[in-house]
Design a protein around this motif. Sequence first.
Motif, short mmCIF file in Angstrom:
data_model
loop_
_atom_site.label_atom_id
_atom_site.label_comp_id
_atom_site.label_asym_id
_atom_site.label_seq_id
_atom_site.Cartn_x
_atom_site.Cartn_y
_atom_site.Cartn_z
N THR A 137 -19.82 20.33 -0.81
CA THR A 137 -20.54 19.92 0.39
C THR A 137 -19.86 20.47 1.63
N HIS A 138 -20.62 20.76 2.68
CA HIS A 138 -20.02 21.15 3.95
C HIS A 138 -19.93 19.92 4.86
N PRO A 139 -19.02 19.93 5.85
CA PRO A 139 -18.76 18.72 6.65
C PRO A 139 -20.00 18.10 7.31
N TYR A 140 -20.92 18.94 7.82
CA TYR A 140 -22.10 18.37 8.47
C TYR A 140 -22.91 17.54 7.47
N GLU A 141 -23.02 18.05 6.24
CA GLU A 141 -23.75 17.32 5.21
C GLU A 141 -22.99 16.07 4.78
N MET A 142 -21.66 16.16 4.76
CA MET A 142 -20.85 14.97 4.44
C MET A 142 -21.18 13.84 5.40
N ALA A 143 -21.20 14.16 6.69
CA ALA A 143 -21.48 13.15 7.71
C ALA A 143 -22.88 12.55 7.51
N SER A 144 -23.86 13.40 7.20
CA SER A 144 -25.24 12.93 7.00
C SER A 144 -25.32 11.96 5.82
N ILE A 145 -24.64 12.31 4.73
CA ILE A 145 -24.65 11.46 3.53
C ILE A 145 -23.96 10.13 3.81
N ALA A 194 0.82 -1.20 0.00
CA ALA A 194 0.00 0.00 0.00
C ALA A 194 0.86 1.26 0.00
N LYS A 195 0.39 2.26 -0.73
CA LYS A 195 1.10 3.53 -0.78
C LYS A 195 0.92 4.30 0.52
N ARG A 196 1.88 5.15 0.79
CA ARG A 196 1.74 6.06 1.93
C ARG A 196 0.96 7.28 1.44
N ARG A 197 -0.23 7.49 1.97
CA ARG A 197 -1.12 8.56 1.52
C ARG A 197 -0.88 9.85 2.30
N LYS A 198 -1.11 10.97 1.66
CA LYS A 198 -0.99 12.26 2.34
C LYS A 198 -1.99 12.33 3.49
N VAL A 199 -3.18 11.80 3.27
CA VAL A 199 -4.20 11.66 4.33
C VAL A 199 -4.66 10.20 4.26
N GLY A 200 -4.12 9.37 5.16
CA GLY A 200 -4.32 7.93 5.06
C GLY A 200 -5.56 7.38 5.73
N ASN A 201 -6.26 8.19 6.51
CA ASN A 201 -7.49 7.75 7.18
C ASN A 201 -8.55 7.38 6.14
N LEU A 202 -9.15 6.19 6.26
CA LEU A 202 -10.16 5.79 5.28
C LEU A 202 -11.37 6.73 5.26
N LEU A 203 -11.56 7.47 6.34
CA LEU A 203 -12.62 8.47 6.32
C LEU A 203 -12.36 9.51 5.24
N ALA A 204 -11.09 9.78 4.95
CA ALA A 204 -10.75 10.72 3.88
C ALA A 204 -11.24 10.20 2.53
N LEU A 205 -11.08 8.91 2.30
CA LEU A 205 -11.58 8.30 1.07
C LEU A 205 -13.10 8.45 0.97
N ALA A 206 -13.77 8.18 2.09
CA ALA A 206 -15.23 8.30 2.11
C ALA A 206 -15.66 9.74 1.82
N VAL A 207 -14.95 10.72 2.40
CA VAL A 207 -15.27 12.13 2.16
C VAL A 207 -15.11 12.46 0.68
N LEU A 208 -14.03 11.99 0.07
CA LEU A 208 -13.81 12.28 -1.35
C LEU A 208 -14.93 11.70 -2.21
N THR A 209 -15.48 10.53 -1.83
CA THR A 209 -16.57 9.94 -2.62
C THR A 209 -17.84 10.77 -2.54
N VAL A 210 -17.99 11.53 -1.45
CA VAL A 210 -19.16 12.42 -1.32
C VAL A 210 -18.94 13.70 -2.10
N VAL A 211 -17.80 14.32 -1.91
CA VAL A 211 -17.56 15.65 -2.49
C VAL A 211 -17.33 15.58 -4.00
N VAL A 212 -16.96 14.40 -4.52
CA VAL A 212 -16.77 14.29 -5.96
C VAL A 212 -18.07 14.54 -6.71
N ARG A 213 -19.20 14.36 -6.03
CA ARG A 213 -20.50 14.56 -6.68
C ARG A 213 -20.92 16.02 -6.69
N GLN A 214 -20.65 16.71 -5.61
CA GLN A 214 -21.01 18.12 -5.53
C GLN A 214 -20.35 18.76 -4.32
#
Length: 215
Positions: free
Chosen positions: A24-32, A2-22
């Motif tokens: 978003t602010h953090p509270y909405e990210m968590a809701s989605i 596995a590569k060493r990621r700049k932000v390695g927390n899997l939550l970062a990956l989940a956030v990117l999957t939300v924001v790639v669509r539109q």
Amino acid sequence: MAKRRKVGNLLALAVLTVVVRQPTHPYEMASILRARGKDQDMAIKWGSLYTVVQNLEKHGLLEAVGSVRQGGRPERTVYQITEAGREELRDWTRELLSTPEREHSRFEAGLSVMAGLPPDEVTALLRERLESLERRLAGQREALERERGEVPRLFLVESEYALAAGEAEAAWTRSLLDELASGAFPGLEQWRDFHETGHVPPDVAAIAERGTDTH
């Protein structure tokens, strides 16, 4: 590997999957993410969401594009994904799908030290585990069948994998229980004798003294 990621927390990956669509602010990210059940797919610590978002921005994977205010609530910063963030999302997904990683489970840890308990107790504990597994698997099967007619399969494959992995664990545990219950498990009597008398068989003592690596 596995590569060493700049932000390695899997939550970062989940956030990117939300924001790639539109944007978003953090509270909405968590809701989605909660609505998608992402905390069932990966280990998510919700308390670190804002820190993760800030780190994604720091490393150029997200950027602030404005803010919103709803009612009397505090102003919330809206983020959008950058081109670097899109590439990170694609690259991270490719890695997760293609590269197997050694993942240690709590069950594996327990199995590695089960000799410290008498075999009859281990048998009872494994039966308890198997019953819990079977109840959970029944719930997973029902949920999956219910969702099949409503959700495209593309968004159900992780649930299919979780069910298959759980069924494999249950089958293996059931097989081990059969060996213990029938007396076919190798060294069972020596194991039982150790807990009754404290006597360690010479071959076991030799292994313990030199150590062994079976992984």
